[in-house]
Design a protein around this motif. Structure first.
Motif, PDB file in Angstrom:
ATOM      1  N   UNK A 169       0.833  -1.200   0.000  1.00 49.80           N
ATOM      2  CA  UNK A 169       0.000   0.000   0.000  1.00 49.80           C
ATOM      3  C   UNK A 169       0.871   1.254   0.000  1.00 49.80           C
ATOM      4  N   UNK A 170       1.927   1.240   0.795  1.00 53.34           N
ATOM      5  CA  UNK A 170       2.832   2.392   0.832  1.00 53.34           C
ATOM      6  C   UNK A 170       3.522   2.595  -0.516  1.00 53.34           C
ATOM      7  N   UNK A 171       4.009   1.508  -1.078  1.00 53.41           N
ATOM      8  CA  UNK A 171       4.687   1.604  -2.364  1.00 53.41           C
ATOM      9  C   UNK A 171       3.737   2.095  -3.451  1.00 53.41           C
ATOM     10  N   UNK A 172       2.510   1.589  -3.440  1.00 55.69           N
ATOM     11  CA  UNK A 172       1.512   1.990  -4.438  1.00 55.69           C
ATOM     12  C   UNK A 172       1.142   3.456  -4.274  1.00 55.69           C
ATOM     13  N   UNK A 173       1.038   3.907  -3.026  1.00 55.13           N
ATOM     14  CA  UNK A 173       0.726   5.312  -2.757  1.00 55.13           C
ATOM     15  C   UNK A 173       1.792   6.222  -3.334  1.00 55.13           C
ATOM     16  N   UNK A 174       3.071   5.878  -3.080  1.00 55.18           N
ATOM     17  CA  UNK A 174       4.152   6.711  -3.587  1.00 55.18           C
ATOM     18  C   UNK A 174       4.256   6.677  -5.092  1.00 55.18           C
ATOM     19  N   UNK A 175       4.094   5.491  -5.684  1.00 50.61           N
ATOM     20  CA  UNK A 175       4.236   5.358  -7.130  1.00 50.61           C
ATOM     21  C   UNK A 175       3.086   6.039  -7.877  1.00 50.61           C
TER      22      UNK A 175
ATOM     23  N   UNK B  20      -3.575   4.475 -10.423  1.00 52.88           N
ATOM     24  CA  UNK B  20      -3.291   3.325  -9.566  1.00 52.88           C
ATOM     25  C   UNK B  20      -2.966   2.095 -10.417  1.00 52.88           C
ATOM     26  N   UNK B  21      -3.747   1.881 -11.466  1.00 58.12           N
ATOM     27  CA  UNK B  21      -3.517   0.728 -12.339  1.00 58.12           C
ATOM     28  C   UNK B  21      -2.140   0.821 -13.002  1.00 58.12           C
ATOM     29  N   UNK B  22      -1.810   2.021 -13.517  1.00 57.95           N
ATOM     30  CA  UNK B  22      -0.512   2.214 -14.171  1.00 57.95           C
ATOM     31  C   UNK B  22       0.631   2.024 -13.173  1.00 57.95           C
ATOM     32  N   UNK B  23       0.451   2.553 -11.949  1.00 56.28           N
ATOM     33  CA  UNK B  23       1.484   2.422 -10.919  1.00 56.28           C
ATOM     34  C   UNK B  23       1.680   0.966 -10.525  1.00 56.28           C
ATOM     35  N   UNK B  24       0.584   0.218 -10.418  1.00 58.68           N
ATOM     36  CA  UNK B  24       0.689  -1.192 -10.036  1.00 58.68           C
ATOM     37  C   UNK B  24       1.424  -1.997 -11.097  1.00 58.68           C
ATOM     38  N   UNK B  25       1.239  -1.638 -12.355  1.00 60.84           N
ATOM     39  CA  UNK B  25       1.937  -2.336 -13.436  1.00 60.84           C
ATOM     40  C   UNK B  25       3.436  -2.054 -13.388  1.00 60.84           C
ATOM     41  N   UNK B  26       3.790  -0.799 -13.084  1.00 61.49           N
ATOM     42  CA  UNK B  26       5.211  -0.458 -12.981  1.00 61.49           C
ATOM     43  C   UNK B  26       5.849  -1.185 -11.807  1.00 61.49           C
ATOM     44  N   UNK B  27       5.141  -1.215 -10.656  1.00 59.29           N
ATOM     45  CA  UNK B  27       5.684  -1.898  -9.481  1.00 59.29           C
ATOM     46  C   UNK B  27       5.817  -3.399  -9.708  1.00 59.29           C
ATOM     47  N   UNK B  28       4.848  -3.976 -10.419  1.00 61.96           N
ATOM     48  CA  UNK B  28       4.872  -5.418 -10.659  1.00 61.96           C
ATOM     49  C   UNK B  28       6.076  -5.830 -11.493  1.00 61.96           C
ATOM     50  N   UNK B  29       6.628  -4.891 -12.262  1.00 64.12           N
ATOM     51  CA  UNK B  29       7.785  -5.198 -13.110  1.00 64.12           C
ATOM     52  C   UNK B  29       9.090  -5.181 -12.335  1.00 64.12           C
ATOM     53  N   UNK B  30       9.050  -4.717 -11.092  1.00 64.38           N
ATOM     54  CA  UNK B  30      10.271  -4.634 -10.304  1.00 64.38           C
ATOM     55  C   UNK B  30      10.499  -5.946  -9.538  1.00 64.38           C
ATOM     56  N   UNK B  31      11.745  -6.400  -9.459  1.00 65.25           N
ATOM     57  CA  UNK B  31      12.047  -7.652  -8.741  1.00 65.25           C
ATOM     58  C   UNK B  31      12.078  -7.443  -7.222  1.00 65.25           C
ATOM     59  N   UNK B  32      10.905  -7.238  -6.640  1.00 68.24           N
ATOM     60  CA  UNK B  32      10.768  -7.058  -5.193  1.00 68.24           C
ATOM     61  C   UNK B  32      10.178  -8.321  -4.584  1.00 68.24           C
ATOM     62  N   UNK B  33      10.755  -8.761  -3.458  1.00 68.80           N
ATOM     63  CA  UNK B  33      10.281  -9.964  -2.777  1.00 68.80           C
ATOM     64  C   UNK B  33      10.109  -9.631  -1.298  1.00 68.80           C
ATOM     65  N   UNK B  34       8.921  -9.916  -0.756  1.00 69.58           N
ATOM     66  CA  UNK B  34       8.600  -9.536   0.623  1.00 69.58           C
ATOM     67  C   UNK B  34       8.280 -10.781   1.445  1.00 69.58           C
ATOM     68  N   UNK B  35       8.954 -10.919   2.572  1.00 66.04           N
ATOM     69  CA  UNK B  35       8.682 -11.985   3.542  1.00 66.04           C
ATOM     70  C   UNK B  35       8.223 -11.308   4.824  1.00 66.04           C
ATOM     71  N   UNK B  36       6.949 -11.479   5.183  1.00 66.61           N
ATOM     72  CA  UNK B  36       6.413 -10.797   6.366  1.00 66.61           C
ATOM     73  C   UNK B  36       6.195 -11.747   7.538  1.00 66.61           C
TER      74      UNK B  36
END
Length: 502
Positions: A276-282, A303-319
Motif C-alpha cells: 500500500x505504501x509503495x503503491x501510494x508513492x508510485x 493506480x492501475x498504471x502504478x501497479x503495473x510499474x511496481x509489478x515489473x520490479x524484482x521485489x520480494x517480501x517476507x512478512x
C-alpha cells in the motif's frame, strides 16, 4: 586386536548382509594421526577446518582431541607425551594404548599428504552428517504425531544443512596479497569507468548516493531512528528505487539485463501494508485515500498504471513475524540462489530472534548474535544488508533530539558490527509538538516573538528530513538533507517540493 595401527578393530559395527556402514576411512585417520605425532606442524595445516568429531573411529577422535589440546598449549604431542593420557583410556586399553600410539607414529612416513587425508576425513564426516539429517527428515515426515507442519520441517532441514555446511569449513584462509590487490584494482577501474559515481546499489536519492557511492556489497548498513521518524518509509523507498536500476559491469555500462533484486524481511508490517505504501508513492496518491477508496476516475487509472510499474520490479517480501536469524539466513540464501538479489532489507532487527543457547536470557548477547549474523549474510551473499533499528528513549530526554551512536538500543554490537550507521531525524516531528503557548506572566509582544521564531523554524523543517551518516568505514560521515512526503510514505531528493503532496 592386532598390534599394528592398520588392523585396529573399530568400535563401529562391521558390515553384514543388509547393513550399510556409513562412509569412513580408518587408514586415512591413522595416517593423519601418525603424521601429526611425528611432526606437530601437520596439525597446524589442518586445524582450521578439521575437528575431533569429524573422525569416524571414537579412539581416533580422542587422540586428535588431546593432540589439539597439547599443541594449542605449546606442548609437544608425540607417543611419549600422549602416553599418560591413554594408558588408562578404556578405548585403548585392549590395544595397549602407548603401543598403539607408537605404532601410529612408526607407520606414518611423511606429513606432505596430511591435508589430503584431512580433507578426505572432513568430506566423509559431512556425508555421515547428510545421512543423519536425511534419516531424521524421513522419520519426522513419517511421524503422524509431530507438531511441526511440512513448511516448518523444510525450514528446520535447511537450517541443519546450513549448519552442517558451515561446520569446519574447509575453504577460506589466507590469500596472497598480489591476488587481493589485483581484485582491488579491478574495483578501482570499475569505479573510474563509471566516472567516480555510484559503485554500489543505487538508492536514487542523489545526495545520499553522493555520500555513500550507493550501498556497497557485503556491507551491513544500519538505519536507526525513533518511532515516527520514517525509518520504514526510507527503507522501502531505497528498496523500490534500487529495484528500478540495472546492475553495472566493469566497463561502466549495463552488463546484465536484469535489475537489482531486493528482498525485504518485514517483521513489523504485513506485505499488504508495505505494498500500500509503495503503491501510494508510485501513484502519487495519499495512502489514506487509497485505503479508504476515496479515488476519482483519473486516480484509479493512475493506480492501475502504478501497479503495473511496481509489478515489473524484482521485489520480494517476507512478512513472517518473529523470524530467527538462522531462518532469515536460510531464506536469504534461497532467494539469492533463485533470483540473484542485490539488496536485503530487514525491518527491523530488534524483532529478530537469536538461536544460540549462549544468547538465551541475555538480550545484549542475542542482539550481538543477530548483528553478527546479518553481517555474515552480507559477506556470504556479497550484497548490502540494510537493517532498521530502534533507538533508546534517551533521545527524548535531551534538549537536542538529534540521535547519536550512543543511542543505539540494547547493544554496542550494532555500532561495532555495522559498516555504515545512519539516523533518520525529522525536526518537524518535534517542532509540531512544541507549538508555544502564552504563559500567564508573559506579555503579548514577548509571546509573539517566541511564536514567530517557532513558526519560522517549523516552516523550514516542514516536509524535510535529515539522514545523519554517523559512521562509514570507507567513506565520509555527515548530514544529508532530503524531502519527506508523509502522506505518500516516501523520501525524495531535497529539491523536490514537498508541500504539494501534504
Amino acid at each position: 586386536m592386532a598390534d599394528t595401527p592398520g588392523t585396529l578393530v573399530t568400535t563401529r559395527p562391521a558390515p553384514d548382509a543388509g547393513f550399510r556402514v556409513q562412509p569412513h576411512n580408518i587408514e586415512a585417520e591413522q595416517a593423519l594421526l601418525g603424521a601429526i605425532m611425528i611432526n606437530n606442524e601437520a596439525y597446524n595445516r589442518v586445524a582450521d577446518f578439521l575437528l575431533a568429531e569429524h573422525f569416524y573411529e571414537p579412539v581416533h577422535s580422542r587422540i586428535f582431541e588431546v593432540c589439539a589440546r597439547l599443541i594449542s598449549q605449546g606442548q609437544l604431542a608425540d607417543p611419549v607425551t600422549l602416553r599418560m593420557w591413554f594408558d588408562e583410556d578404556p578405548a585403548l586399553r585392549e590395544v595397549e594404548g602407548a603401543r598403539y600410539l607408537r605404532d601410529l607414529a612408526i607407520a606414518a612416513e611423511t606429513i606432505v599428504n596430511a591435508q589430503d587425508y584431512a580433507r578426505l576425513i572432513h568430506d566423509l564426516a559431512l556425508k555421515r552428517g547428510l545421512i543423519a539429517i536425511g534419516e531424521e527428515i524421513v522419520t519426522t515426515a513419517f511421524d503422524p504425531e509431530t507438531a511441526e507442519g511440512a513448511a516448518q520441517q523444510v525450514e528446520q532441514a535447511e537450517q541443519r544443512l546450513y549448519a552442517l555446511a558451515q561446520e569446519g569449513v574447509a575453504d577460506g584462509g589466507f590469500r596472497e596479497f598480489p591476488a587481493v590487490l589485483s581484485t582491488t584494482i579491478g574495483l578501482v577501474e570499475s569505479a573510474f569507468r563509471q566516472s567516480g559515481q555510484i559503485t554500489g546499489v543505487p538508492t536514487l536519492l542523489t545526495d545520499l548516493d553522493e555520500k555513500l557511492g550507493g550501498l556497497q556489497a557485503s556491507d551491513l548498513v544500519i538505519l536507526a531512528g525513533r518511532p515516527s521518524m520514517g525509518k520504514t518509509a526510507l527503507a522501502i523507498t531505497i528498496g523500490a528505487n534500487a529495484a528500478t536500476c540495472k546492475a553495472m559491469g566493469a566497463a561502466g555500462k549495463d552488463s546484465k539485463t536484469e535489475k537489482f533484486g531486493v528482498g525485504v524481511f518485514s517483521l513489523e508490517m504485513s506485505a499488504e501494508q508495505l505494498a500500500m505504501r509503495l503503491l501510494s508513492g508510485e501513484a502519487d496518491i495519499g495512502s489514506d485515500d487509497l485505503r479508504r477508496g476515496k479515488l476519482k476516475d483519473d486516480d484509479f487509472h493512475r493506480v492501475v498504471a502504478a501497479s503495473q510499474r511496481l509489478a515489473a520490479r524484482p521485489l520480494f517480501i517476507d512478512d513472517t513475524p518473529a523470524l530467527s536469524i538462522a531462518a532469515l539466513r536460510t531464506r536469504a540464501r534461497r532467494l539469492k540462489r533463485r533470483h540473484g538479489i542485490g539488496l536485503i532489507v530487514v525491518d527491523y532487527l530488534q524483532l529478530l530472534r537469536g538461536t544460540s543457547r549462549q544468547s538465551e536470557g541475555s538480550r545484549v548477547q542475542e542482539i550481538g548474535e543477530i548483528t553478527q549474523g546479518l553481517k555474515a549474510i552480507a559477506k556470504e551473499l556479497n550484497v548490502p544488508v540494510l537493517a532498521l533499528s530502534q533507538l533508546s528513549r534517551a533521545v527524548e530526554q535531551r534538549e537536542d533530539k538529534r540521535p547519536q551512536l550512543s543511542d543505539l538500543r540494547e547493544s554496542g554490537s550494532i555500532e561495532q558490527d555495522a559498516d555504515v550507521v545512519m539516523f533518520v531525524y525529522r525536526d518537524e516531528y518535534y517542532m509540531e509538538r512544541a507549538e508555544p503557548k502564552q504563559r500567564p506572566e508573559e506579555n503579548a509582544d514577548r509571546f509573539r516573538e517566541r511564536y514567530e521564531a517557532w513558526a519560522k523554524r517549523f516552516e523550514e523543517s516542514r516536509g524535510m528530513a535529515d539522514v545523519i551518516i554517523a559512521k562509514q568505514r570507507n567513506g565520509p560521515i555527515g548530514n544529508v538533507r532530503m524531502a519527506f512526503q508523509g502522506s505518500r510514505g516516501r523520501f525524495v531528493n531535497a529539491e523536490t517540493h514537498p508541500y504539494d503532496v501534504y
